[in-house]
Design a protein around this motif. Structure first.
Motif, PDB file in Angstrom:
ATOM      1  N   LYS B 366     -14.266  59.887  20.194  1.00  0.00           N
ATOM      2  CA  LYS B 366     -13.384  59.323  21.217  1.00  0.00           C
ATOM      3  C   LYS B 366     -13.280  60.301  22.388  1.00  0.00           C
ATOM      4  O   LYS B 366     -13.183  61.511  22.186  1.00  0.00           O
ATOM      5  N   ALA B 367     -13.292  59.776  23.614  1.00  0.00           N
ATOM      6  CA  ALA B 367     -13.125  60.631  24.799  1.00  0.00           C
ATOM      7  C   ALA B 367     -11.724  61.234  24.792  1.00  0.00           C
ATOM      8  O   ALA B 367     -10.768  60.591  24.349  1.00  0.00           O
ATOM      9  N   ASN B 368     -11.621  62.457  25.308  1.00  0.00           N
ATOM     10  CA  ASN B 368     -10.329  63.165  25.247  1.00  0.00           C
ATOM     11  C   ASN B 368      -9.237  62.510  26.084  1.00  0.00           C
ATOM     12  O   ASN B 368      -8.058  62.636  25.768  1.00  0.00           O
ATOM     13  N   ASN B 369      -9.622  61.854  27.170  1.00  0.00           N
ATOM     14  CA  ASN B 369      -8.598  61.265  28.046  1.00  0.00           C
ATOM     15  C   ASN B 369      -8.018  59.959  27.509  1.00  0.00           C
ATOM     16  O   ASN B 369      -7.102  59.394  28.093  1.00  0.00           O
ATOM     17  N   ILE B 370      -8.574  59.473  26.395  1.00  0.00           N
ATOM     18  CA  ILE B 370      -8.138  58.157  25.894  1.00  0.00           C
ATOM     19  C   ILE B 370      -7.147  58.297  24.740  1.00  0.00           C
ATOM     20  O   ILE B 370      -7.387  59.040  23.790  1.00  0.00           O
ATOM     21  N   ILE B 371      -6.029  57.564  24.851  1.00  0.00           N
ATOM     22  CA  ILE B 371      -5.140  57.397  23.703  1.00  0.00           C
ATOM     23  C   ILE B 371      -5.480  56.030  23.117  1.00  0.00           C
ATOM     24  O   ILE B 371      -5.512  55.039  23.845  1.00  0.00           O
ATOM     25  N   ALA B 372      -5.792  56.010  21.831  1.00  0.00           N
ATOM     26  CA  ALA B 372      -6.244  54.758  21.219  1.00  0.00           C
ATOM     27  C   ALA B 372      -5.247  54.270  20.191  1.00  0.00           C
ATOM     28  O   ALA B 372      -4.819  55.026  19.319  1.00  0.00           O
ATOM     29  N   TRP B 373      -4.856  53.013  20.329  1.00  0.00           N
ATOM     30  CA  TRP B 373      -4.005  52.374  19.315  1.00  0.00           C
ATOM     31  C   TRP B 373      -4.823  51.265  18.669  1.00  0.00           C
ATOM     32  O   TRP B 373      -5.188  50.284  19.314  1.00  0.00           O
ATOM     33  N   ALA B 411       4.585  44.682  23.477  1.00  0.00           N
ATOM     34  CA  ALA B 411       5.404  45.884  23.657  1.00  0.00           C
ATOM     35  C   ALA B 411       6.891  45.663  23.421  1.00  0.00           C
ATOM     36  O   ALA B 411       7.729  46.175  24.147  1.00  0.00           O
ATOM     37  N   MET B 412       7.217  44.885  22.396  1.00  0.00           N
ATOM     38  CA  MET B 412       8.639  44.733  22.036  1.00  0.00           C
ATOM     39  C   MET B 412       9.119  45.947  21.264  1.00  0.00           C
ATOM     40  O   MET B 412      10.283  46.288  21.282  1.00  0.00           O
ATOM     41  N   ASN B 413       8.193  46.551  20.533  1.00  0.00           N
ATOM     42  CA  ASN B 413       8.566  47.741  19.768  1.00  0.00           C
ATOM     43  C   ASN B 413       8.275  48.978  20.636  1.00  0.00           C
ATOM     44  O   ASN B 413       8.228  48.876  21.861  1.00  0.00           O
ATOM     45  N   ASP B 414       8.071  50.127  20.010  1.00  0.00           N
ATOM     46  CA  ASP B 414       7.872  51.344  20.808  1.00  0.00           C
ATOM     47  C   ASP B 414       6.453  51.485  21.365  1.00  0.00           C
ATOM     48  O   ASP B 414       6.169  52.443  22.089  1.00  0.00           O
ATOM     49  N   ASP B 415       5.556  50.592  20.992  1.00  0.00           N
ATOM     50  CA  ASP B 415       4.156  50.730  21.420  1.00  0.00           C
ATOM     51  C   ASP B 415       4.004  50.217  22.852  1.00  0.00           C
ATOM     52  O   ASP B 415       3.488  49.124  23.098  1.00  0.00           O
ATOM     53  N   LYS B 416       4.472  51.020  23.812  1.00  0.00           N
ATOM     54  CA  LYS B 416       4.433  50.620  25.218  1.00  0.00           C
ATOM     55  C   LYS B 416       3.458  51.497  25.981  1.00  0.00           C
ATOM     56  O   LYS B 416       3.473  52.725  25.828  1.00  0.00           O
ATOM     57  N   ILE B 417       2.636  50.887  26.814  1.00  0.00           N
ATOM     58  CA  ILE B 417       1.753  51.643  27.702  1.00  0.00           C
ATOM     59  C   ILE B 417       2.645  52.145  28.855  1.00  0.00           C
ATOM     60  O   ILE B 417       3.364  51.353  29.459  1.00  0.00           O
ATOM     61  N   PRO B 418       2.610  53.446  29.166  1.00  0.00           N
ATOM     62  CA  PRO B 418       3.495  53.954  30.223  1.00  0.00           C
ATOM     63  C   PRO B 418       3.160  53.375  31.610  1.00  0.00           C
ATOM     64  O   PRO B 418       2.024  52.968  31.857  1.00  0.00           O
ATOM     65  N   ALA B 419       4.154  53.383  32.482  1.00  0.00           N
ATOM     66  CA  ALA B 419       3.987  52.825  33.827  1.00  0.00           C
ATOM     67  C   ALA B 419       2.811  53.491  34.544  1.00  0.00           C
ATOM     68  O   ALA B 419       2.638  54.711  34.486  1.00  0.00           O
ATOM     69  N   ARG B 440      -0.703  48.794  33.228  1.00  0.00           N
ATOM     70  CA  ARG B 440      -1.821  48.068  33.863  1.00  0.00           C
ATOM     71  C   ARG B 440      -2.843  47.702  32.802  1.00  0.00           C
ATOM     72  O   ARG B 440      -3.555  48.558  32.283  1.00  0.00           O
ATOM     73  N   THR B 441      -2.906  46.409  32.515  1.00  0.00           N
ATOM     74  CA  THR B 441      -3.720  45.908  31.409  1.00  0.00           C
ATOM     75  C   THR B 441      -5.036  45.321  31.890  1.00  0.00           C
ATOM     76  O   THR B 441      -5.048  44.559  32.864  1.00  0.00           O
ATOM     77  N   MET B 442      -6.104  45.660  31.205  1.00  0.00           N
ATOM     78  CA  MET B 442      -7.390  45.015  31.456  1.00  0.00           C
ATOM     79  C   MET B 442      -7.848  44.420  30.126  1.00  0.00           C
ATOM     80  O   MET B 442      -8.079  45.144  29.160  1.00  0.00           O
ATOM     81  N   LEU B 443      -7.953  43.098  30.068  1.00  0.00           N
ATOM     82  CA  LEU B 443      -8.314  42.437  28.819  1.00  0.00           C
ATOM     83  C   LEU B 443      -9.825  42.482  28.609  1.00  0.00           C
ATOM     84  O   LEU B 443     -10.592  42.276  29.552  1.00  0.00           O
ATOM     85  N   ALA B 444     -10.230  42.744  27.379  1.00  0.00           N
ATOM     86  CA  ALA B 444     -11.650  42.784  27.056  1.00  0.00           C
ATOM     87  C   ALA B 444     -11.828  42.603  25.555  1.00  0.00           C
ATOM     88  O   ALA B 444     -10.857  42.461  24.804  1.00  0.00           O
ATOM     89  N   SER B 445     -13.086  42.628  25.098  1.00  0.00           N
ATOM     90  CA  SER B 445     -13.391  42.447  23.680  1.00  0.00           C
ATOM     91  C   SER B 445     -13.189  43.764  22.932  1.00  0.00           C
ATOM     92  O   SER B 445     -13.156  44.837  23.536  1.00  0.00           O
ATOM     93  N   PRO B 446     -13.100  43.696  21.601  1.00  0.00           N
ATOM     94  CA  PRO B 446     -13.022  44.929  20.804  1.00  0.00           C
ATOM     95  C   PRO B 446     -14.250  45.825  21.041  1.00  0.00           C
ATOM     96  O   PRO B 446     -14.120  47.049  21.085  1.00  0.00           O
ATOM     97  N   LEU B 447     -15.407  45.210  21.215  1.00  0.00           N
ATOM     98  CA  LEU B 447     -16.612  46.002  21.451  1.00  0.00           C
ATOM     99  C   LEU B 447     -16.484  46.786  22.764  1.00  0.00           C
ATOM    100  O   LEU B 447     -16.805  47.983  22.830  1.00  0.00           O
ATOM    101  N   THR B 448     -16.013  46.125  23.797  1.00  0.00           N
ATOM    102  CA  THR B 448     -15.821  46.803  25.081  1.00  0.00           C
ATOM    103  C   THR B 448     -14.756  47.889  24.965  1.00  0.00           C
ATOM    104  O   THR B 448     -14.937  49.004  25.467  1.00  0.00           O
TER     105      THR B 448
END
Lengths: 197, 468
Positions: B366-373, B411-419, B440-448
């Motif tokens: 995984k790239a260092n700049n990415i937080i993955a959930w 994002a009803m629970n604590d899993d919120k992407i920060p502003a 800021r959401t960008m929708l894509a496939s799991p593969l992407t």
């Protein structure tokens, strides 16, 4: 269980000339944690109404005392997205009785009708005319007459007619809800179940 | 008149039809979750009535639950109250609940099919717009509001006007690296976010048939993002194979008998639809969204449209979304930096989605700049991922699996992407604030999403997995 009956309204209107106003804007998910129907009005359009420090955003129409009234006028495709009835409750709880748009998302429309909030769908040209009327005079009044299915612009006298399902109209006018009706169909439902198996 | 698949199921569930009135429609299966049901149960209490058919009602907790430390009491008191209320109501009214510590807990639209509750020919409702997912099995499934939840609890029926019928056909072979998610994002970009309003969609064509059941669920799931009441696909051998042996599906001879009936569920060749769209599978490429509604999608190698390219009425929307997203018209998407990836939700939180991610990241980091959930859609998906070694592969590549729930999709629970942060998300909505205020959401496939997690920026997934 009876609801408030819908009576003819004469009121100024609040314009929200934006398309695709989705239910996540109307009431963001993080405010869906209540277990009652009341109180959602406080967070209606929360993220447009307040900035990240919870200060009212002066540019947003609900914070502009020039625009008040029982009628919310939205752009095309109002209420898209989630099925949360909380969106209709929030609008109603804030004090609106009517939402006008040129196009409503299906689930929102049903939810509004089931919550005592009247969705009025009119043509894009008529919607434009209403936005213009409010823009030129924020005191412009509109009359919503459900019995005759008309929305009248008071200054010009122009009456715009709108459609509503006759059954839903009766429910709104008399304050009935679907559950009363369905409970009375008990024997028909049971007969259906027998034949459906 | 010859019937469509939709007509066959709808008409056979009408308890009462009065011209110009909504039909009284019988509901076979009612799925319930903690967020949209408490007010409905409270309504029953107030009226002093029971749940009409508790045996046809299944409840779970998903929208509001934490995705870490699920064994501990829920910290957020309001969330806890919702979950406690549902538990209390289910006990009181005799409804089966797959609660937080139940092995079947999970996102309502993942567990229904997985357990075999979802079957062809059924009418299925839930107080959630993505109920359309279940249409993948040739069922009429749609989302409802809380008043309607109360109706169904009270009477097993709902009042609904019969929607119009739309056929969306995708013919031809999908190219490598193009997934079900890309197919549906492509369709939405063509039909628009309101083009399906008033309609119930049937997806057909060889490209749709070629999809696995899980892929079909992804497609039907996002029907609502076109405004449609729901989407469905006629059942076939893939459907029957998927269902055979599932716990709540018919068993043994009963299953074979059921299949005989399910084979009758298709649109007659001369049945009429109110609207039709035809797409060519060869034109579909990996897709991504750039704006704040799911219709704002482009091929991942494409550009954001110019203001002049869109209809007059859409200009404001486009300008507003680009300002929110921090993008410019005509920008290329490839190479843009990303902060988060989210793999999960009722759209893409099933085992095949996790398999796809694992396959793409195996042996990479995984790239260092990415937080993955990465959030499995259910306890069963989680367990399967452990069993297949997927969890291990993900961990070796620097990812960690969270616990099941809707999580960052809404994002009803604590899993919120920060502003202000960018998330490539396998979920279904990119609305302003959907994944957290200012997210800021960008929708894509799991593969992407997997490819982005490895490269740290928007990339054509076909490059990462060696397809190009």
């Amino acid at each position: 269980m009876s609801r408030e009956k819908f009576v003819t309204i004469v009121s100024t209107a609040v314009p929200l000339p934006m398309e695709n106003v989705d239910t996540d804007q109307i009431i963001p998910a993080r405010f869906l944690k209540a277990t009652t129907r009341e109180g959602f009005g406080e967070n209606l359009f929360r993220d447009w109404r307040y900035d990240s420090n919870n200060k009212p955003n002066a540019d947003f129409v609900l914070n502009n005392s020039k625009f008040l009234g029982d009628i919310l006028v939205g752009g095309k495709n109002f209420g898209s997205g989630s099925s949360r009835e909380h969106a209709a409750w929030a609008i109603y709880d804030h004090g609106f009785k009517v939402v006008v748009s040129s196009f409503f998302a299906d689930i929102f429309k049903n939810n509004a009708l089931n919550s005592g909030l009247l969705p009025i769908q009119i043509s894009e040209d008529d919607l434009e005319e209403i936005f213009n009327a409010i823009e030129s005079d924020s005191k412009e009044k509109f009359e919503v007459d459900l019995t005759n299915q008309t929305l009248r612009i008071q200054s010009s006298g122009k009456a715009i007619s709108f459609d509503i399902n006759p059954y839903k109209k009766e429910c709104m006018l008399n304050g009935y809800d679907d559950i009363d009706y369905l409970i009375n169909l008990k024997s028909e439902i049971e007969a259906f179940e027998m034949s459906h198996r | 008149m010859s019937k469509t698949l939709f007509d066959k199921i709808w008409d056979s569930h009408v308890v009462k039809h009065i011209a110009n009135d909504p039909d009284v429609l019988y509901i076979d299966k009612h799925l319930v979750h903690e967020v949209t049901s408490p007010q409905a149960f409270a309504g029953l209490e107030k009226r002093g009535i029971k749940v009409s058919r508790p045996q046809n009602t299944i409840a779970t907790v998903d929208h509001n639950v934490p995705t870490i430390d699920q064994h501990l009491p829920i910290k957020d008191q309001l969330s806890k109250l919702q979950v406690d209320k549902l538990t209390e109501y289910c006990e009181k009214f005799g409804v089966t609940l797959y609660g937080l510590n139940h092995p079947y807990q999970g996102i309502v639209h993942v567990i229904g099919p997985q357990l075999g509750h979802t079957q062809p020919g059924m009418t299925i409702v839930c107080g959630d717009s993505h109920t359309s997912t279940h249409g993948a099995f040739g069922a009429i499934a749609f989302g409802i509001g809380t008043s309607e939840v109360e109706m169904v609890l009270a009477t097993q029926c709902i009042m609904q006007p019969k929607p119009n019928k739309m056929k969306i056909s995708v013919e031809g072979d999908l190219t490598s690296g193009v997934t079900a998610k890309d197919v549906v994002l492509y369709i939405i970009s063509k039909v628009s976010t309101s083009g399906g309003t008033g309609y119930f969609i049937e997806f057909t064509g060889s490209a749709i048939r070629s999809l696995s059941m899980e892929g079909r669920m992804t497609v039907c799931n996002m029907s609502i993002e076109m405004g449609a009441r729901g989407g469905m696909i006629a059942p076939d051998e893939s459907t029957f194979t998927y269902l055979r042996g599932r716990e709540f599906a018919p068993q043994g001879d009963d299953f074979d008998k059921a299949v005989e009936n399910w084979r009758k569920l298709y649109s007659e060749p001369d049945a009429l639809f109110d609207k039709e769209f035809n797409f060519d599978a060869a034109d579909i490429e990996p897709m991504i969204t750039y704006g704040t509604n799911p219709g704002m999608g482009v091929k991942i190698r494409g550009r954001i449209p110019s203001i002049g390219e869109v209809k007059d009425s859409e200009r404001n929307s486009l300008e507003k979304s680009l300002a929110y997203m921090g993008f410019q018209a005509e920008d290329e998407l490839i190479g843009k930096s990303v902060d988060y990836i989210f793999v999960g939700s009722c759209t893409n939180g099933r085992i095949e989605d996790l398999r796809e991610v694992a396959k793409a990241v195996k042996g990479k980091k995984k790239a260092n700049n990415i937080i993955a959930w990465i959030v499995p859609g259910s306890k069963q998906v989680e367990e399967q991922a452990n069993k297949e070694g997927i969890t291990r592969i993900l961990e070796d590549a620097g990812f960690k699996l969270r616990q099941p729930g809707c999580s960052a999709c809404l994002a009803m629970n604590d899993d919120k992407i920060p502003a202000g942060k960018y998330a490539v998300s396998t979920s279904n909505r990119n609305f302003e604030g959907r994944q957290g205020p200012g997210a800021r959401t960008m929708l894509a496939s799991p593969l992407t999403a997997a490819a982005v997690a490895i490269s740290g920026k928007i990339v054509d997934p076909r490059e990462i997995v060696g397809l190009q």
